[in-house]
Design a protein around this motif. Structure first.
Motif, PDB file in Angstrom:
ATOM      1  N   GLU A  44       0.530  -1.118  -0.077  1.00  0.00           N
ATOM      2  CA  GLU A  44      -0.093   0.046   0.057  1.00  0.00           C
ATOM      3  C   GLU A  44       0.889   1.143   0.135  1.00  0.00           C
ATOM      4  O   GLU A  44       0.652   2.193  -0.864  1.00  0.00           O
ATOM      5  N   VAL A  45       1.947   1.226   0.985  1.00  0.00           N
ATOM      6  CA  VAL A  45       2.849   2.379   0.926  1.00  0.00           C
ATOM      7  C   VAL A  45       3.636   2.653  -0.226  1.00  0.00           C
ATOM      8  O   VAL A  45       3.836   3.730  -0.900  1.00  0.00           O
ATOM      9  N   ARG A  46       4.089   1.526  -0.721  1.00  0.00           N
ATOM     10  CA  ARG A  46       4.955   1.516  -1.929  1.00  0.00           C
ATOM     11  C   ARG A  46       4.139   2.190  -3.249  1.00  0.00           C
ATOM     12  O   ARG A  46       4.767   3.012  -3.804  1.00  0.00           O
ATOM     13  N   THR A  47       3.000   1.704  -3.330  1.00  0.00           N
ATOM     14  CA  THR A  47       2.212   2.286  -4.274  1.00  0.00           C
ATOM     15  C   THR A  47       1.878   3.796  -4.175  1.00  0.00           C
ATOM     16  O   THR A  47       1.899   4.374  -5.186  1.00  0.00           O
ATOM     17  N   ALA A  48       1.613   4.229  -3.005  1.00  0.00           N
ATOM     18  CA  ALA A  48       1.267   5.466  -2.617  1.00  0.00           C
ATOM     19  C   ALA A  48       2.014   6.445  -3.000  1.00  0.00           C
ATOM     20  O   ALA A  48       2.301   7.562  -3.428  1.00  0.00           O
ATOM     21  N   ILE A  49       3.603   5.924  -2.676  1.00  0.00           N
ATOM     22  CA  ILE A  49       4.723   6.908  -2.868  1.00  0.00           C
ATOM     23  C   ILE A  49       4.792   6.997  -4.503  1.00  0.00           C
ATOM     24  O   ILE A  49       5.154   8.111  -5.078  1.00  0.00           O
ATOM     25  N   ARG A  50       4.828   5.915  -5.177  1.00  0.00           N
ATOM     26  CA  ARG A  50       5.066   5.983  -6.386  1.00  0.00           C
ATOM     27  C   ARG A  50       3.884   6.869  -7.213  1.00  0.00           C
ATOM     28  O   ARG A  50       4.300   7.330  -8.181  1.00  0.00           O
ATOM     29  N   ASP A  51       2.751   6.655  -6.813  1.00  0.00           N
ATOM     30  CA  ASP A  51       1.474   7.602  -7.392  1.00  0.00           C
ATOM     31  C   ASP A  51       1.619   9.000  -6.716  1.00  0.00           C
ATOM     32  O   ASP A  51       0.487   9.608  -7.077  1.00  0.00           O
ATOM     33  N   LYS A  52       2.343   9.270  -5.565  1.00  0.00           N
ATOM     34  CA  LYS A  52       2.460  10.732  -5.413  1.00  0.00           C
ATOM     35  C   LYS A  52       1.203  11.106  -4.668  1.00  0.00           C
ATOM     36  O   LYS A  52       0.629  12.079  -4.600  1.00  0.00           O
ATOM     37  N   GLN A  53       0.558   9.929  -3.846  1.00  0.00           N
ATOM     38  CA  GLN A  53      -0.416  10.133  -2.987  1.00  0.00           C
ATOM     39  C   GLN A  53      -0.267  10.776  -1.570  1.00  0.00           C
ATOM     40  O   GLN A  53       0.957  10.603  -1.341  1.00  0.00           O
ATOM     41  N   PRO A  54      -1.087  11.402  -0.962  1.00  0.00           N
ATOM     42  CA  PRO A  54      -0.738  11.858   0.297  1.00  0.00           C
ATOM     43  C   PRO A  54      -0.613  10.799   1.425  1.00  0.00           C
ATOM     44  O   PRO A  54      -1.234   9.893   1.409  1.00  0.00           O
TER      45      PRO A  54
END
Ligand code: PSU
Ligand code: MN
Length: 300
Positions: free
Chosen positions: A9-19
């Motif tokens: 979840e965190v890896r994807t969020a960082i990649r997609d520049k999510q908050p």
């Protein structure tokens, strides 16, 4: 701390520049009783998701620093009796001995900045202890060198708050009052001491952080939020409990990393769980404010 290990979840969020909002685990392993600690950890994560951000709970499992932990990971930490408290200096000890650990504000900040996550929600930071001139939490020097916005209810009121604020000034950490001009006293709404600047909205807090880091200053921003009015402790009740707990700590010669957990536990017992209620309420409230600021920060 070697390499960081990310949840999917965190890896994807960082990649997609999510908050993203970072969370610590020392509060789970050393700050709150079981099983309230597990529930609290889960609810903080839920609130952050509900607001549209992604939680990144930091902790150490078998010596590995994790950014993003699943339910089972958190459960494991919360129940482990051997779990250690991981400040900045303890990652190496945990790595070599393959230990489980809850990361303090200092430890969590270290991992978050390595991961590029710049918002963090916690309860109260560590600081300068009372009548113990050499007991200064590693949270303070770490805040000085880590560009992360930390949402908290000030510093824990067991501390010397005027000295802690002076130190934050020395370390160039802006102390930003969220809808207040006074520094909160963790369990209580106000310490009576002034903050360095106030903001009314998450958007303003984000703008302030950008302006600070834009100057090339790599210190943290402390966004201080008073505990929710219905759960805050009255000033007098809080002070009496702190005085009593501090005296006991002195008599029992409690030292080092054990000081803060001892005091929090005793204050909870002395106030008949009222301090625990305040602590839980402010943690949840801080998670919500942090998520809102994180949403604004990605827009800028
Ligand atoms: N906030 C809470 N409960 C806690 C702590 C903070 O509501 O238990 C923890 C944090 O992890 C903080 C640590 O970094 O206490 C400070 O410990 P010390 O004073 O030993 O540095
Ligand atoms: Mn200490």
């Amino acid at each position: 701390m070697g390499e960081l290990h990310y949840s999917e979840e965190v890896r994807t969020a960082i990649r997609d520049k999510q908050p993203l909002v970072g969370l610590e685990t020392a509060v789970i392993t050393h700050g709150l009783p079981y099983p309230t600690n597990i529930e609290l950890a889960q609810t903080m994560e839920d609130i952050i998701r509900e607001e549209g951000a992604v939680p990144a709970t930091v902790g150490v499992l078998g010596g590995k620093a994790q950014v993003g932990m699943n339910k089972e990971d958190i459960q494991l930490l919360a129940q482990d009796r051997e779990v250690i408290k991981i400040s900045r200096r303890d990652f190496s000890r945990a790595a070599v001995n393959k230990l489980n650990g809850g990361t303090t504000v200092a430890g969590t900040l270290t991992a978050l900045s390595k991961a590029g996550i710049n918002v963090f929600a916690t309860g109260g930071i560590g600081g300068v202890h009372r009548n113990a001139p050499h007991d200064v939490s590693a949270d303070l020097p770490t805040l000085a060198q880590t560009p992360v916005l930390v949402v908290c209810a000030g510093a824990k009121s067991i501390l010397d708050l005027p000295a802690t604020l002076e130190m934050l000034e020395t370390l160039s950490v802006p102390v930003v009052g969220y809808q207040t001009s006074l520094f909160p006293a963790f369990y209580a709404r106000s310490s009576g001491l002034p903050v360095s600047v106030s903001v009314e909205e998450p958007e303003e807090a984000a703008a302030l952080a950008k302006a600070h880091w834009g100057m090339g200053i790599n210190s943290a921003i402390l966004l201080v939020v008073p505990p929710p009015i219905n759960d805050a402790l009255p000033e007098r009740q809080m002070q009496d409990a702190i005085t009593k707990a501090l005296n006991e700590a002195k008599k029992q010669k409690i030292q080092g990393q054990a000081v803060t957990p001892f005091l929090l536990k005793r204050i909870n017992e002395i106030t008949g769980q009222a301090s625990l209620k305040a602590n839980l309420a402010l943690l949840l409230n801080n998670a919500r404010v942090a998520a809102r600021v994180a949403l604004e920060l990605v827009k800028i």
